[in-house]
Design a protein around this motif. Structure first.
Motif, mmCIF file in Angstrom:
data_model
loop_
_atom_site.group_PDB
_atom_site.id
_atom_site.type_symbol
_atom_site.label_atom_id
_atom_site.label_comp_id
_atom_site.label_asym_id
_atom_site.label_seq_id
_atom_site.Cartn_x
_atom_site.Cartn_y
_atom_site.Cartn_z
ATOM 1 N N HIS A 168 0.838 -1.205 0.000
ATOM 2 C CA HIS A 168 0.000 0.000 0.000
ATOM 3 C C HIS A 168 0.866 1.245 0.000
ATOM 4 O O HIS A 168 1.950 1.248 0.570
ATOM 5 C CB HIS A 168 -0.844 0.045 1.275
ATOM 6 N N ARG A 169 0.312 2.290 -0.576
ATOM 7 C CA ARG A 169 0.938 3.584 -0.395
ATOM 8 C C ARG A 169 0.570 4.066 0.993
ATOM 9 O O ARG A 169 -0.580 3.967 1.406
ATOM 10 C CB ARG A 169 0.429 4.567 -1.442
ATOM 11 N N TYR A 210 -0.073 6.823 3.897
ATOM 12 C CA TYR A 210 -0.524 8.211 4.016
ATOM 13 C C TYR A 210 0.662 9.121 4.335
ATOM 14 O O TYR A 210 1.387 8.887 5.310
ATOM 15 C CB TYR A 210 -1.563 8.301 5.134
ATOM 16 N N MET A 222 -0.870 2.373 -5.004
ATOM 17 C CA MET A 222 -2.312 2.405 -4.765
ATOM 18 C C MET A 222 -2.639 3.346 -3.610
ATOM 19 O O MET A 222 -2.109 3.207 -2.524
ATOM 20 C CB MET A 222 -2.773 0.992 -4.394
ATOM 21 N N PHE A 252 -4.506 4.120 -0.739
ATOM 22 C CA PHE A 252 -5.332 3.205 0.031
ATOM 23 C C PHE A 252 -5.327 3.624 1.484
ATOM 24 O O PHE A 252 -4.893 2.897 2.350
ATOM 25 C CB PHE A 252 -4.755 1.786 -0.108
ATOM 26 N N PHE A 253 -5.788 4.866 1.755
ATOM 27 C CA PHE A 253 -5.741 5.259 3.150
ATOM 28 C C PHE A 253 -7.057 5.857 3.601
ATOM 29 O O PHE A 253 -7.999 6.012 2.844
ATOM 30 C CB PHE A 253 -4.565 6.189 3.417
ATOM 31 N N THR A 259 -3.235 -4.910 7.595
ATOM 32 C CA THR A 259 -2.665 -4.105 6.522
ATOM 33 C C THR A 259 -3.753 -3.463 5.664
ATOM 34 O O THR A 259 -3.650 -2.294 5.298
ATOM 35 C CB THR A 259 -1.768 -5.004 5.652
ATOM 36 N N ASN A 260 -4.801 -4.220 5.359
ATOM 37 C CA ASN A 260 -5.828 -3.694 4.461
ATOM 38 C C ASN A 260 -6.794 -2.744 5.161
ATOM 39 O O ASN A 260 -7.551 -2.043 4.497
ATOM 40 C CB ASN A 260 -6.605 -4.839 3.816
ATOM 41 N N LEU A 289 -3.861 4.389 7.541
ATOM 42 C CA LEU A 289 -2.729 5.059 6.900
ATOM 43 C C LEU A 289 -2.020 4.147 5.909
ATOM 44 O O LEU A 289 -1.053 4.552 5.281
ATOM 45 C CB LEU A 289 -1.738 5.550 7.966
ATOM 46 N N GLY A 290 -2.462 2.912 5.766
ATOM 47 C CA GLY A 290 -1.856 1.996 4.797
ATOM 48 C C GLY A 290 -0.595 1.308 5.281
ATOM 49 O O GLY A 290 0.175 0.760 4.494
ATOM 50 N N ILE A 291 -0.369 1.327 6.584
ATOM 51 C CA ILE A 291 0.834 0.693 7.140
ATOM 52 C C ILE A 291 0.601 -0.823 7.213
ATOM 53 O O ILE A 291 -0.535 -1.281 7.254
ATOM 54 C CB ILE A 291 1.115 1.282 8.543
ATOM 55 N N GLN A 347 7.895 2.408 7.195
ATOM 56 C CA GLN A 347 7.366 3.689 7.704
ATOM 57 C C GLN A 347 6.557 3.519 8.986
ATOM 58 O O GLN A 347 5.477 4.104 9.147
ATOM 59 C CB GLN A 347 6.539 4.382 6.610
#
Lengths: 308, 431
Positions: free
Chosen positions: A300-301, A303, B1, B3-4, B367-368, B372-374, B395
């Motif tokens: 995923h990207r 935030y 993608m 995705f947040f 994860t999904n 924040l998409g972490i 991150q």
């Protein structure tokens, strides 16, 4: 001194779902296909499935006992593996072969790699592939009573030979194949249950089954025949229940789409150009091996950050 | 993608939303710690035996990043004891035995505010800090050049389960909010004010819309009320359509975010001169028979506060400051209401029970569903190897510890805890 309270890191509440509740949902979703298999192929089918389940649970119990590991049969994942293995075998499979398949699936593929969560290929699929290349009885399909087995062909073989096959028979499953793979309606029921319970997402089954349909249509130029090919063989069972195994499939929606597409392409290639009539198991097994790379490509990207 | 800003279906249980708040005045003692904000502890200016009234200054700010503290009851200073903060630091706490009068300090008058400096000084003097939970001194946060910072975002989303204190403030204290925002507009030179309210708070939205119509450049936006849409990351995005870059503050992208209760309490001080001595606290949780949003004096013990709303239905297993998703557990019921305590929850064993931990089954829920998409599952593995490089690549420092991952994890892995440890490891490696 005041009464001391429980100190803990947040969060202080949980949705209630657990590993075992997920496995239980998968077992429930497989029940229609199991019942259909027993109805179609008779009590022998029940014996095959029961032996696979019992052997899988038994081997996991024994392995943990001998290896002095915490007992894990309570997470029900061994039952799922046993069920899937049994449903992927013809009803005529000898019991001793079922036991060897279960031993391989649980001990070699799962436990020796660290148990649930650490196996990099699907245990039931891998055991089935081992049995397929080792035992002639597994390679040959079983036929329901009353169905003319003289031709010795499953719908997939018949379709490949240019014959047509009745769609209703494919939906009901009254034809040759493995115990749990023939009844499309039962498998689709299971799929809907898993979606409704949010156990799996649509990406892998839809991209897997969809791509097989599209490739078949491109080859055949006949939508009805492509549909018949899609409903034949082990495609539905594999795409809905085996390719969606969390441990051996990608995590993100994008990764799942790529994985399903890869499985579909490989299935199509093996079916049309390989030496086996069916390629679902091989396709999933091969795609299992590239999951770490798909995961890496489809993160995923985050935030406020760069793509990780 | 991209995705947040996902949200998760946590039941919101806003049991106290439709009941008016109740003020608690009959208090036996209060224990007021000198550190209820981020920064340096305040310095006590009273001693044992001193008589104080509601609004008497009992501690002064120690330096710029600090905040003064006022007595919340009238009575006598009977003890100065040690108080252990949630971050593990001992600070002095002043214990006042109440005389039951709740008499207010004489001569409290509204401050004279004619400039930005005077406004910031008044905010500092009010004792108000970030009341959404962070406790960052508001006079420091607002001390920015509003030539470059265009937008003040007022956060009234309140997305954690149970908590309704901001909701009550918006319903009952709209006048104070308007007074503060008008003063901000006049003296700080703010061009644009966005009040973000969760779309489950219909009355609050109407109230805020009404006051916004009287302030030029102010608007109200309704945000999704699902968890965790009240985060700074989410409200900044909804209000400005800008993504807050990691490691940056909202001020770096031209906005400042303040909690709505913070604004209301500043407004009350500007209007009346009464400093911050009491706050809205939602008293709820599965053990509380009759939940209630209470206006409680700062420093009152949770024991007194829970007794005020009635008896426990069952023995609490965990008692939490804040919400069940991000709140902090307290060691005992003698813990006091702090400036930042928007809610106290008594949670039963049933509600807080996490089934047995199993190995990660790679289901991908963490994860999904991370807003924040972490990828917490990957972070857990990297942390087990103490792989700082990988943790930086993943991150982990962006994690806001909203708890969505651990709430959903069917393997019941302590993902938030691991993220906290991983963040500390990365920080340590960078030093």
């Amino acid at each position: 001194m005041d009464k001391m309270l429980h100190l803990s890191v947040s969060p202080h509440t949980h949705c209630g779902r657990s590993t075992s509740s997920i496995m239980l949902d998968v077992i429930i979703a497989l029940l229609p296909a199991t019942i259909a298999g027993v109805v179609i192929f008779g009590l022998n089918a029940l014996l095959v499935v029961a032996v696979c389940v019992a052997a899988c649970v038994g081997f996991e119990y024994l392995f943990n006992l001998i290896a002095k590991k915490e007992q894990t049969i309570g997470d029900y994942s061994a039952i799922v593996t046993g069920l899937l293995l049994g449903l992927n075998l013809p009803a005529t499979t000898p019991i001793w072969q079922c036991v060897i398949g279960a031993l391989f699936a649980i001990v070699v593929v799962k436990c020796l790699f660290g148990g649930l969560g650490y196996n990099f290929v699907n245990p039931a699929i891998t055991a089935r592939v081992l049995m397929l290349v080792s035992f002639a009885s597994v390679a040959a399909p079983a036929f329901p009573a009353g169905v003319d087995a003289a031709a010795g062909a499953t719908p997939l073989v018949q379709l490949a030979n240019g014959e047509s096959f009745d769609l209703l028979t494919l939906l009901l499953g009254n034809h040759g194949g493995a115990v749990g793979e023939t009844c499309a309606i039962a498998l689709i029921l299971g799929f809907l249950y898993l979606l409704a319970r949010d156990v799996i997402s649509w990406e892998i089954p839809v991209s897997f089954i969809g791509s097989v349909f599209v490739f078949s249509f491109l080859m055949e130029g006949d939508a009805m025949k492509a549909l018949a090919l899609t409903l034949s063989g082990g495609l539905l069972l594999g795409a809905i229940f085996m390719a969606t195994d969390y441990v051996t499939s990608p995590t993100t929606p994008a990764g799942k789409l790529i994985f399903g597409l890869g499985c579909g392409l490989l299935t199509f290639l093996i079916r049309y150009f390989g030496s086996y009539p069916e390629g679902v198991s091989f396709a999933i097994l091969i795609m299992n091996l590239v999951v770490p790379y798909i995961d890496k490509l489809t993160k995923h990207r985050i935030y406020g950050g760069k793509k990780a | 993608m991209a995705f947040f800003l996902n949200s998760i279906p946590v039941p919101l249980k806003k049991n106290t939303a439709d009941k008016p708040s109740v003020r608690m005045t009959d208090v036996k003692t209060v224990m007021i710690p000198m550190l209820m904000h981020q920064g340096t502890p305040a310095t006590p200016v009273v001693k044992m035996g001193d008589l104080v009234k509601v609004g008497t200054k009992i501690a002064q700010a120690n330096g710029e990043l600090s905040s003064p503290i006022y007595a919340s009851v009238s009575g006598k200073v009977t003890k100065v004891c040690d108080y252990l903060t949630a971050s593990g630091k001992y600070v002095p706490a002043i214990v006042i035995t109440a005389d039951g009068e709740m008499a207010t300090e004489e001569g409290l008058t509204a401050p004279t505010v004619n400039s930005k400096d005077e406004l910031l000084a008044a905010i500092r003097e009010s004792g108000v800090v970030g009341l959404g939970g962070a406790g960052f001194p508001t006079h420091v946060k607002l001390n920015v050049d509003f030539e470059n910072v265009e937008t003040l975002i007022v956060n009234g989303t309140e997305c954690e389960p149970y908590i309704t204190s901001d909701n009550h403030v918006m319903n009952e204290r709209a006048g104070d909010i308007e007074f503060a925002l008008s003063a901000f507009k006049k003296h700080l030179g703010i061009k644009h004010i966005v009040i973000g309210v969760g779309n489950n708070k219909k009355t609050s939205i109407e109230n805020m819309k009404e006051l916004a119509s009287r302030i030029e450049g102010a608007e109200v936006i309704a945000l999704p009320s699902t968890y965790s849409h009240g985060s700074e990351e989410a409200i900044v995005f909804h209000a400005t359509k800008k993504v807050l870059p990691q490691g940056k503050l909202p001020v770096d992208i031209g906005c400042v975010v303040c909690n709505v209760t913070t604004i209301a309490e500043i407004g009350k001080y500007l209007k009346t001169g009464m400093p911050f001595v009491e706050r809205y606290v939602t008293v709820d949780g599965s053990c509380v028979k009759e939940p209630q949003c209470v206006i409680a004096p700062i420093g009152v013990s949770l024991e007194e506060l829970f007794a005020f709303v009635g008896e426990f239905e069952c023995d609490p297993e965990r008692v939490v400051y804040g919400g069940p998703m991000m709140g902090i557990t307290v060691p005992s019921l003698s813990a006091p209401v702090l400036k930042t305590t928007n809610s106290v929850l008594a949670l039963s064993e049933k509600e807080t029970k996490f089934p047995k931990e199993t190995a990660c089954i790679r289901c991908g829920r963490c994860t999904n569903n991370c807003p924040l998409g972490i990828a917490p599952a990957a972070i857990e593995k990297a942390y087990a190897r103490k792989d700082v490089e990988e943790l930086v690549a993943l991150q982990v420092t962006a994690c806001m510890e909203c708890g969505s991952c651990a709430y959903l994890c069917p393997a019941h892995r302590p993902l938030v805890q691991t993220n906290k440890l991983a963040k500390a490891l990365v920080k340590e490696a960078n030093n």
